[in-house]
Every structure is written in C-alpha cells, then in structure tokens.
Design a protein around this motif. Structure first.
Motif, PDB file in Angstrom:
ATOM      1  N   LEU A 154      46.669  25.802  19.831  1.00 33.91           N
ATOM      2  CA  LEU A 154      45.699  24.752  20.066  1.00 33.91           C
ATOM      3  C   LEU A 154      45.812  23.725  19.136  1.00 33.91           C
ATOM      4  O   LEU A 154      45.911  22.278  19.122  1.00 33.91           O
ATOM      5  CB  LEU A 154      44.412  25.089  20.560  1.00 33.91           C
ATOM      6  N   LYS A 155      45.609  24.090  17.781  1.00 34.68           N
ATOM      7  CA  LYS A 155      45.500  23.405  16.698  1.00 34.68           C
ATOM      8  C   LYS A 155      46.935  22.640  16.517  1.00 34.68           C
ATOM      9  O   LYS A 155      47.009  21.318  16.326  1.00 34.68           O
ATOM     10  CB  LYS A 155      45.258  23.967  15.392  1.00 34.68           C
ATOM     11  N   GLN A 156      47.926  23.083  16.785  1.00 38.25           N
ATOM     12  CA  GLN A 156      49.205  22.489  16.775  1.00 38.25           C
ATOM     13  C   GLN A 156      49.420  21.484  17.677  1.00 38.25           C
ATOM     14  O   GLN A 156      49.917  20.417  17.227  1.00 38.25           O
ATOM     15  CB  GLN A 156      50.306  23.441  16.642  1.00 38.25           C
ATOM     16  N   ILE A 157      49.038  21.784  18.937  1.00 36.94           N
ATOM     17  CA  ILE A 157      48.880  20.714  19.912  1.00 36.94           C
ATOM     18  C   ILE A 157      48.392  19.488  19.204  1.00 36.94           C
ATOM     19  O   ILE A 157      48.757  18.158  19.550  1.00 36.94           O
ATOM     20  CB  ILE A 157      48.630  21.250  21.391  1.00 36.94           C
ATOM     21  N   ILE A 158      47.015  19.648  19.248  1.00 35.44           N
ATOM     22  CA  ILE A 158      46.360  18.524  18.606  1.00 35.44           C
ATOM     23  C   ILE A 158      46.671  17.663  17.461  1.00 35.44           C
ATOM     24  O   ILE A 158      46.797  16.592  17.631  1.00 35.44           O
ATOM     25  CB  ILE A 158      44.962  18.974  18.264  1.00 35.44           C
TER      26      ILE A 158
ATOM     27  N   LYS B 124      49.758  31.724  22.246  1.00 34.99           N
ATOM     28  CA  LYS B 124      48.946  30.763  22.624  1.00 34.99           C
ATOM     29  C   LYS B 124      47.418  31.444  22.185  1.00 34.99           C
ATOM     30  O   LYS B 124      46.912  31.973  22.807  1.00 34.99           O
ATOM     31  CB  LYS B 124      48.933  30.654  24.126  1.00 34.99           C
ATOM     32  N   ASP B 125      47.200  30.971  21.008  1.00 30.74           N
ATOM     33  CA  ASP B 125      45.851  31.290  20.255  1.00 30.74           C
ATOM     34  C   ASP B 125      45.251  29.948  19.759  1.00 30.74           C
ATOM     35  O   ASP B 125      45.792  28.757  20.102  1.00 30.74           O
ATOM     36  CB  ASP B 125      46.225  32.206  19.330  1.00 30.74           C
ATOM     37  N   LEU B 126      44.341  29.949  19.043  1.00 30.76           N
ATOM     38  CA  LEU B 126      43.511  29.012  18.476  1.00 30.76           C
ATOM     39  C   LEU B 126      44.450  27.920  17.810  1.00 30.76           C
ATOM     40  O   LEU B 126      44.598  26.867  17.473  1.00 30.76           O
ATOM     41  CB  LEU B 126      42.508  29.264  17.665  1.00 30.76           C
ATOM     42  N   ASN B 127      45.380  28.807  16.846  1.00 29.73           N
ATOM     43  CA  ASN B 127      46.694  28.026  16.200  1.00 29.73           C
ATOM     44  C   ASN B 127      47.288  27.185  16.880  1.00 29.73           C
ATOM     45  O   ASN B 127      47.833  26.257  16.299  1.00 29.73           O
ATOM     46  CB  ASN B 127      47.411  29.108  15.201  1.00 29.73           C
TER      47      ASN B 127
END
Length: 461
Positions: A37-41, A32-35
C-alpha cells in the motif's frame, strides 16, 4: 467524493502496474501488505497529474478499509468524530437551542429550558444570521451547530433577526455544558404513565430514575414506554434502564467475535411496573435490546410494527489525530437467545399507524382556473367540482361534468358556508376554496392507533 477519487486512482494505477515494475506473473507474486500500500501511495504521489496530498491518500485508504466491513463499522475524521460523540453522549458545550433550516435561514425551534440560550432571551422563530460576526445565511444546520458549540466558559456572539424588529439583535452568550435529556413524560388522563425515550444517550438512566420516582410517589405502576424511532445508543445505558423493569435473570447476551458469550443480568426481585412498549421500524439497536428483554421476561407487551433489526455491538475507539473508528465487535441476543440482527423484534400485538389519505385526490380532475363555469357548461373542471362537493356532503346528482341546476345550488350553498359571494358561479375564488377544502378533508386521521392499543392493554390488566 474524496474516497471515490482515491479508489478510482488505485484501480487505475493497478492497471499501470500490470505492465510496469510491479508486474505479477506465475513466477513472482507481489505480496499485498502495508508495504505494498505504501508503494502505491508513493507511486501516486510521484506520477499523479492532479492535486492530491499524502494525507488525503492515507485517509482515503483508511476509509476504503472500512468499506470492506459491515455497514455499522465506520471511520471518522476529527471533525466527524467530535460530532459523533456529541450526538451519542448527549453532552456538549453550547448555548442550548434547537435549530432547523427554514426559508434559507437557520431558525430557532426552541431554546432548552434552563440553558444560556433560554436565559439570554432567544425565542422560537428567531433567525440566526451570524455567529461571531461570520455570516451563516445558507449554511447547513450541522455547520451552524458546529459554529455555535464550543468549550464551556467561552463566549459566542449570535446575530439574530426577530419578527417585528428591523435591526439585527446581537447576543453575547457564555457557553455551558449542555446535557440533553432524551426523555419526555406525562401522566395521562386515565392515570397511566407515559414515557418517550428518543435515544439511549449518556443521560437516559439518570433522567428515567427521576421520572420513576415521581410516578412512584403517585402510585403509578402501569407505564407506556415509547421507543418508536429510537435509533439506539449506549449498551450500558439500556442495560441499567432495564434493571428497573426486568426480573432477576438475563437482560441480554453478548456474543463476541471469538464465540464467547457474556451475559448481563438483572437482580430485581419483584418487578413493580406493568409495561406496554411501543416500537416501529425506526426502533433499532438498544431499543431492540429493551423490547427483546421485556418480551422474553414477560413483564410487558410489545405493540407496534416490526423493529429495524440491528443486533450488533460496536466499540468506539479514538485515534491519535482526533479522529475515531467504530467497529463491530459482537452480536447481541435476547434473554431467550433469540437473534435480532437482520431479523428484528416482532411485536406481541401488531398495530399499523396508517397514514393513507381518506380520498384518492389523483382521481379528481384539477380545478385549473382557466374559466368560470356556470349552468349549461360541460367539462372536467365541472366534474372535479361535482366530485368534491359530493365528497364534502353537498347534494349533487351523479357527477357527470354537466353544470346543471343541482350543481348550481350546491355551489351556492358551498359559497355561503365559506363566507364567499353566493351566486352559483364556479369562479376562481370558489375553485381555490374547493381545492383547499378537499385537501383538508383528505388528510389522514392523526389517530395514534398504537398508543390507543397500549392504553387498552394496560387498562385491561
């Protein structure tokens, strides 16, 4: 609302992922990193059936980050950040009027002396109905203030309803930089100086310096500093202010996130003033720094009730989109290294300003004007009238709900005292007058016991 919606979506989509391509098991765990979060968005954008933008999702995610921090850390949208800076700095482009909401109208409390609003002729009680020809009836005070404010040098057109004038009056006012003075002061009849600081904004030190100069010229050295309901403000302002009062030595210690401690000191050789400082549960942050420094250095007496207990320091950081963030970076300690956060400052002398009514009105039967009792009538309305008359000092027998001759004479006397027709019948007008009289009587005494104690302490020294 938007944050709640986004967080709900994130929870829902994680459930979907449990059976999809991002399934996590014992053999493979998604980092769970910024990438992540990007995938979730991106997934939400591609699959969500509702109406939401990428900007809203990102902002919701940012707000979610701050929800995990302490209650004093916060994220501000560009509009929110502008309002935050205005409230803390005390400086803004505007016309210089204080407003409130009253009866559905944005109403002028008072124009600030020396500002464009005062010079243009705006008066207390004026109702603002339009700003730049936009109808603002029913809008919030914050929204109205935002519309009235603007860059210094620009014009704003205010439409105003004024009592006694039928037509709307229009004022074209050029905005100026308004600098809010958070201090009021007076010289009391007993010769003490009284200073009320409502906030430690960016104008506190300069205004206090001018006030102390006036006191010095009149040889006033005993001061009451009123910090009640002062929520705090700038750290550097309260430190500069304390240098007028605290003798050479520490003013406050700042304990940073890495454990290091930075100490701010005073260089004052000999304190000039004797102080009584008023505080209550609304005194927070910078107010507590002030109270703690005065208490530990023993140059004054703290009077009132326990303070709020906000002992942390926040850093305010502007962001590239015009928004900003406020993040807790340190904790402050008093000169004697006492903790304030979640503890507060206990006054040297605890004094409550009670606001309890003198009479418990709930125990008095209501005069509901369903009838007009006279001699011989029995009922709760008669009992209520007897109880009120007795409290107000009229002669009645022990209240029992029976309308006897003594009650009759008491009502006649009350009617005469109120300028009513004096005939002893508990009519509707008399019932209204009794209700009004007991409500007035029951109001708590508006005696400022904390201020009285401060005066007493200073006059004893």
């Amino acid at each position: 609302m938007r944050l709640k919606r986004v967080l709900a979506l994130l929870c829902a989509i994680l459930i979907v992922f449990s059976s999809g391509v991002m399934y996590a098991n014992a053999e493979k765990t998604q980092i769970k990193d910024l990438n992540y979060l990007k995938q979730i968005i991106e997934y939400i954008k591609a699959n969500y059936a509702g109406d939401i933008t990428e900007e809203e999702l990102i902002e919701g995610a940012i707000e979610g980050v701050f929800k995990k921090l302490d209650k004093y850390s916060d994220y501000y949208s560009p509009e929110e950040f502008k309002e935050f800076n205005t409230s803390v700095s005390g400086n803004f482009g505007g016309v210089g009027i204080q407003i409130t909401e009253k009866d559905g109208y944005i109403t002028v409390i008072t124009p600030i002396e020396g500002t464009p609003g005062a010079r243009s002729g705006i008066k207390p009680g004026d109702k603002i109905v339009s700003v730049d020809d936009v109808d603002i009836k029913g809008v919030s005070v914050n929204r109205a203030a935002s519309l009235i404010r603007g860059e210094p040098g620009t014009q704003v057109k205010l439409g105003i309803i004024r009592e006694g004038i039928d037509d709307i009056i229009y004022f074209n006012i050029t905005r100026e930089m308004i600098r809010i003075n958070p201090i009021t002061y007076k010289i009391m009849d007993n010769g003490l100086g009284y200073i009320k600081i409502s906030q430690f904004n960016g104008n506190t030190y300069e205004n206090l310096k001018d006030i102390l100069k006036i006191f010095d010229e009149k040889n006033i050295e005993k001061l009451i500093i009123d910090l009640r309901n002062n929520p705090g403000g700038y750290l550097d302002e309260v430190i500069d202010v304390l240098k007028f009062f605290v003798p050479k030595g520490p003013i406050v210690h700042i304990k940073k996130a890495d454990g290091t401690i930075e100490t701010y000191n005073s260089n004052l050789d000999l304190p000039k003033y004797k102080l009584a400082v008023l505080v209550n549960g609304g005194s927070a942050s910078a107010s507590e720094i002030f109270a703690g420094a005065i208490q530990d250095s023993k140059v004054g007496t703290i009077i009132g009730t326990m303070t709020y207990g906000k002992g942390t320091v926040q850093s305010v950081v502007p962001l590239v989109d015009g928004g900003g963030m406020k993040i807790t970076i340190a904790e402050y300690l008093t000169p004697n290294m006492r903790k304030v956060n979640e503890v507060g400052i206990k006054p040297d002398i605890v004094v409550e300003n009670t606001a309890e009514p003198k009479v418990d009105l709930s125990k008095i039967p209501t005069l509901d004007k369903t009838r007009k009792p006279t001699v011989g009538v029995v009922g709760l309305d008669v009992l209520g009238a007897e109880m009120i008359l007795q409290i107000l000092g009229y002669k009645v027998n022990k209240p029992d709900g029976i309308f006897d001759e003594t009650t009759f004479e008491a009502i006649k006397k009350f009617q005469k005292d109120q300028g009513l027709y004096s005939y002893g019948v508990l009519d509707f007008t008399t019932q209204d007058a009794l209700t009004k009289a007991i409500n007035e009587y029951a109001k708590p005494d508006n005696v400022d016991k904390q201020l009285q104690k401060a005066v007493e302490v200073l006059l004893e020294k």
